[in-house]
Design a protein around this motif. Sequence first.
Motif, PDB file in Angstrom:
ATOM      1  N   THR A   1       0.836  -1.192   0.000  1.00  0.00           N
ATOM      2  CA  THR A   1       0.000   0.000   0.000  1.00  0.00           C
ATOM      3  C   THR A   1       0.873   1.246   0.000  1.00  0.00           C
ATOM      4  O   THR A   1       2.056   1.194   0.328  1.00  0.00           O
ATOM      5  N   ILE A   2       0.245   2.399  -0.307  1.00  0.00           N
ATOM      6  CA  ILE A   2       1.010   3.649  -0.318  1.00  0.00           C
ATOM      7  C   ILE A   2       1.522   3.977   1.068  1.00  0.00           C
ATOM      8  O   ILE A   2       2.671   4.410   1.246  1.00  0.00           O
ATOM      9  N   ASP A   3       0.673   3.720   2.109  1.00  0.00           N
ATOM     10  CA  ASP A   3       1.102   4.023   3.477  1.00  0.00           C
ATOM     11  C   ASP A   3       2.325   3.223   3.868  1.00  0.00           C
ATOM     12  O   ASP A   3       3.266   3.754   4.483  1.00  0.00           O
ATOM     13  N   SER A   4       2.326   1.930   3.538  1.00  0.00           N
ATOM     14  CA  SER A   4       3.478   1.104   3.915  1.00  0.00           C
ATOM     15  C   SER A   4       4.730   1.551   3.178  1.00  0.00           C
ATOM     16  O   SER A   4       5.830   1.532   3.719  1.00  0.00           O
ATOM     17  N   LYS A   5       4.547   1.978   1.921  1.00  0.00           N
ATOM     18  CA  LYS A   5       5.707   2.481   1.172  1.00  0.00           C
ATOM     19  C   LYS A   5       6.260   3.739   1.823  1.00  0.00           C
ATOM     20  O   LYS A   5       7.474   3.921   1.952  1.00  0.00           O
ATOM     21  N   PRO A 122      17.082  -9.821  10.885  1.00  0.00           N
ATOM     22  CA  PRO A 122      16.361  -9.773  12.160  1.00  0.00           C
ATOM     23  C   PRO A 122      14.913 -10.216  11.997  1.00  0.00           C
ATOM     24  O   PRO A 122      14.263  -9.921  10.984  1.00  0.00           O
ATOM     25  N   SER A 123      14.418 -10.933  12.991  1.00  0.00           N
ATOM     26  CA  SER A 123      13.080 -11.523  12.897  1.00  0.00           C
ATOM     27  C   SER A 123      11.992 -10.476  12.670  1.00  0.00           C
ATOM     28  O   SER A 123      10.985 -10.758  12.012  1.00  0.00           O
ATOM     29  N   GLU A 124      12.194  -9.254  13.176  1.00  0.00           N
ATOM     30  CA  GLU A 124      11.167  -8.220  13.017  1.00  0.00           C
ATOM     31  C   GLU A 124      11.033  -7.753  11.557  1.00  0.00           C
ATOM     32  O   GLU A 124      10.067  -7.067  11.214  1.00  0.00           O
ATOM     33  N   LEU A 125      11.998  -8.112  10.695  1.00  0.00           N
ATOM     34  CA  LEU A 125      11.910  -7.734   9.284  1.00  0.00           C
ATOM     35  C   LEU A 125      11.376  -8.855   8.399  1.00  0.00           C
ATOM     36  O   LEU A 125      11.112  -8.636   7.218  1.00  0.00           O
ATOM     37  N   HIS A 126      11.214 -10.045   8.958  1.00  0.00           N
ATOM     38  CA  HIS A 126      10.820 -11.187   8.135  1.00  0.00           C
ATOM     39  C   HIS A 126       9.484 -10.964   7.435  1.00  0.00           C
ATOM     40  O   HIS A 126       9.348 -11.219   6.235  1.00  0.00           O
ATOM     41  N   LYS A 131       6.397 -10.035   2.515  1.00  0.00           N
ATOM     42  CA  LYS A 131       5.364  -9.230   1.853  1.00  0.00           C
ATOM     43  C   LYS A 131       5.934  -8.553   0.612  1.00  0.00           C
ATOM     44  O   LYS A 131       5.276  -8.477  -0.436  1.00  0.00           O
ATOM     45  N   ALA A 132       7.163  -8.063   0.716  1.00  0.00           N
ATOM     46  CA  ALA A 132       7.810  -7.437  -0.435  1.00  0.00           C
ATOM     47  C   ALA A 132       7.993  -8.442  -1.561  1.00  0.00           C
ATOM     48  O   ALA A 132       7.741  -8.142  -2.735  1.00  0.00           O
ATOM     49  N   GLN A 133       8.413  -9.652  -1.209  1.00  0.00           N
ATOM     50  CA  GLN A 133       8.627 -10.684  -2.217  1.00  0.00           C
ATOM     51  C   GLN A 133       7.305 -11.080  -2.888  1.00  0.00           C
ATOM     52  O   GLN A 133       7.297 -11.561  -4.025  1.00  0.00           O
ATOM     53  N   SER A 134       6.192 -10.858  -2.213  1.00  0.00           N
ATOM     54  CA  SER A 134       4.869 -11.230  -2.746  1.00  0.00           C
ATOM     55  C   SER A 134       4.300 -10.188  -3.694  1.00  0.00           C
ATOM     56  O   SER A 134       3.271 -10.436  -4.337  1.00  0.00           O
ATOM     57  N   LEU A 135       4.905  -9.009  -3.783  1.00  0.00           N
ATOM     58  CA  LEU A 135       4.373  -7.958  -4.652  1.00  0.00           C
ATOM     59  C   LEU A 135       4.347  -8.444  -6.102  1.00  0.00           C
ATOM     60  O   LEU A 135       5.326  -9.029  -6.589  1.00  0.00           O
ATOM     61  N   PRO A 136       3.249  -8.218  -6.816  1.00  0.00           N
ATOM     62  CA  PRO A 136       3.117  -8.765  -8.183  1.00  0.00           C
ATOM     63  C   PRO A 136       3.992  -8.080  -9.215  1.00  0.00           C
ATOM     64  O   PRO A 136       4.427  -8.708 -10.174  1.00  0.00           O
ATOM     65  N   ASN A 137       4.277  -6.805  -8.992  1.00  0.00           N
ATOM     66  CA  ASN A 137       5.074  -6.058  -9.964  1.00  0.00           C
ATOM     67  C   ASN A 137       6.562  -6.224  -9.662  1.00  0.00           C
ATOM     68  O   ASN A 137       7.008  -5.983  -8.542  1.00  0.00           O
ATOM     69  N   LEU A 138       7.337  -6.642 -10.669  1.00  0.00           N
ATOM     70  CA  LEU A 138       8.761  -6.921 -10.462  1.00  0.00           C
ATOM     71  C   LEU A 138       9.521  -5.692  -9.979  1.00  0.00           C
ATOM     72  O   LEU A 138      10.336  -5.776  -9.058  1.00  0.00           O
ATOM     73  N   LEU A 208       8.545 -18.401  -0.138  1.00  0.00           N
ATOM     74  CA  LEU A 208       8.826 -16.963  -0.156  1.00  0.00           C
ATOM     75  C   LEU A 208      10.186 -16.660   0.458  1.00  0.00           C
ATOM     76  O   LEU A 208      10.925 -15.795  -0.034  1.00  0.00           O
ATOM     77  N   ARG A 209      10.520 -17.353   1.531  1.00  0.00           N
ATOM     78  CA  ARG A 209      11.824 -17.149   2.173  1.00  0.00           C
ATOM     79  C   ARG A 209      12.955 -17.501   1.209  1.00  0.00           C
ATOM     80  O   ARG A 209      13.963 -16.784   1.113  1.00  0.00           O
ATOM     81  N   VAL A 210      12.782 -18.599   0.514  1.00  0.00           N
ATOM     82  CA  VAL A 210      13.789 -19.003  -0.469  1.00  0.00           C
ATOM     83  C   VAL A 210      13.892 -17.966  -1.583  1.00  0.00           C
ATOM     84  O   VAL A 210      14.998 -17.603  -2.017  1.00  0.00           O
ATOM     85  N   LEU A 211      12.757 -17.448  -2.042  1.00  0.00           N
ATOM     86  CA  LEU A 211      12.754 -16.476  -3.136  1.00  0.00           C
ATOM     87  C   LEU A 211      13.425 -15.160  -2.732  1.00  0.00           C
ATOM     88  O   LEU A 211      14.080 -14.514  -3.555  1.00  0.00           O
ATOM     89  N   VAL A 212      13.265 -14.754  -1.469  1.00  0.00           N
ATOM     90  CA  VAL A 212      13.950 -13.543  -0.992  1.00  0.00           C
ATOM     91  C   VAL A 212      15.462 -13.715  -1.132  1.00  0.00           C
ATOM     92  O   VAL A 212      16.164 -12.839  -1.673  1.00  0.00           O
ATOM     93  N   LEU A 213      15.962 -14.849  -0.668  1.00  0.00           N
ATOM     94  CA  LEU A 213      17.403 -15.094  -0.750  1.00  0.00           C
ATOM     95  C   LEU A 213      17.852 -15.236  -2.200  1.00  0.00           C
ATOM     96  O   LEU A 213      18.923 -14.742  -2.577  1.00  0.00           O
ATOM     97  N   HIS A 214      17.031 -15.886  -3.003  1.00  0.00           N
ATOM     98  CA  HIS A 214      17.359 -16.036  -4.422  1.00  0.00           C
ATOM     99  C   HIS A 214      17.520 -14.668  -5.084  1.00  0.00           C
ATOM    100  O   HIS A 214      18.452 -14.445  -5.879  1.00  0.00           O
ATOM    101  N   THR A 215      16.633 -13.754  -4.765  1.00  0.00           N
ATOM    102  CA  THR A 215      16.711 -12.400  -5.334  1.00  0.00           C
ATOM    103  C   THR A 215      18.029 -11.730  -4.989  1.00  0.00           C
ATOM    104  O   THR A 215      18.685 -11.126  -5.848  1.00  0.00           O
ATOM    105  N   PHE A 216      18.455 -11.841  -3.726  1.00  0.00           N
ATOM    106  CA  PHE A 216      19.687 -11.173  -3.308  1.00  0.00           C
ATOM    107  C   PHE A 216      20.939 -11.886  -3.827  1.00  0.00           C
ATOM    108  O   PHE A 216      21.953 -11.234  -4.117  1.00  0.00           O
ATOM    109  N   ILE A 217      20.886 -13.213  -3.965  1.00  0.00           N
ATOM    110  CA  ILE A 217      22.028 -13.928  -4.538  1.00  0.00           C
ATOM    111  C   ILE A 217      22.190 -13.562  -6.011  1.00  0.00           C
ATOM    112  O   ILE A 217      23.310 -13.410  -6.516  1.00  0.00           O
ATOM    113  N   GLU A 218      21.074 -13.401  -6.695  1.00  0.00           N
ATOM    114  CA  GLU A 218      21.106 -13.028  -8.112  1.00  0.00           C
ATOM    115  C   GLU A 218      21.506 -11.564  -8.306  1.00  0.00           C
ATOM    116  O   GLU A 218      22.024 -11.196  -9.366  1.00  0.00           O
TER     117      GLU A 218
END
Length: 231
Positions: A1-5, A122-126, A131-138, A208-218
């Motif tokens: 959402t705009i607020d979260s951004k 940190p666990s508070e960012l998980h 949620k960021a990894q779930s966003l539909p727009n690349l 989703l956890r795997v995809l987050v790491l995949h994004t940063f490794i790539e």
Amino acid sequence: TIDSKLVLISLWFTHSFIHFGMQDRIVETLGSKIFGVPLENLPRCYIPEFGLVPCFLVDACSFLLERGGTVGLFRKPGCLARIKTLRAKLNRGESCLSTALPYDVATLIKQFCRELPEPLFPSELHAALLKAQSLPNLQDRMAALQLLSCLLPARNASCLHYLFDYLAKVSQRCSENLMTSSNLAIVFAPCLLPPPNTTEMSEGRLELRVLVLHTFIENPHLFGKRPVIWG
């Protein structure tokens, strides 16, 4: 959402960024124990491209970089007896990696990350990362993950940036070692983004956890870097 951004953007403006470039290293000497110790209490090396990185991680990754073609690196386990001996020596401050075997050192890196008192992410960012990894727009997804990487404590960011940069190099030799960025992300997910409870262990959440790491490794070059703010 705009607020979260907007919340993320406001947090970004209060965060001090690390500027990165690797050559000489300056060692910050503290205690000698390596495993199960908070990052701030570990001996760390200052590497201009990354900041202060645990010396063990620098030494272990540098050792493995020369052996990056090892098949199944990080997937195949080392020998428990040898690893136990190596851990004891490292915790006494002894230099012992130069004669170790690649699978043993790779296992030590995973144990080092897994046994930190607090995860490198940190666990508070998980929740925000997933949620960021779930966003539909690349573009939104990449920008949100970049921004969240900028919100990490400096010591965590330096360590993760160094590790992702190294894992990217390992994945570049996947024709030899059979370890693609996806394979590496699967192996490191329990070490870097461990699920805090059984609810978070569903197949979708683990993916989703795997995809987050995949994004940063790539894309290790984007880690800790200011994203282009979207409109």
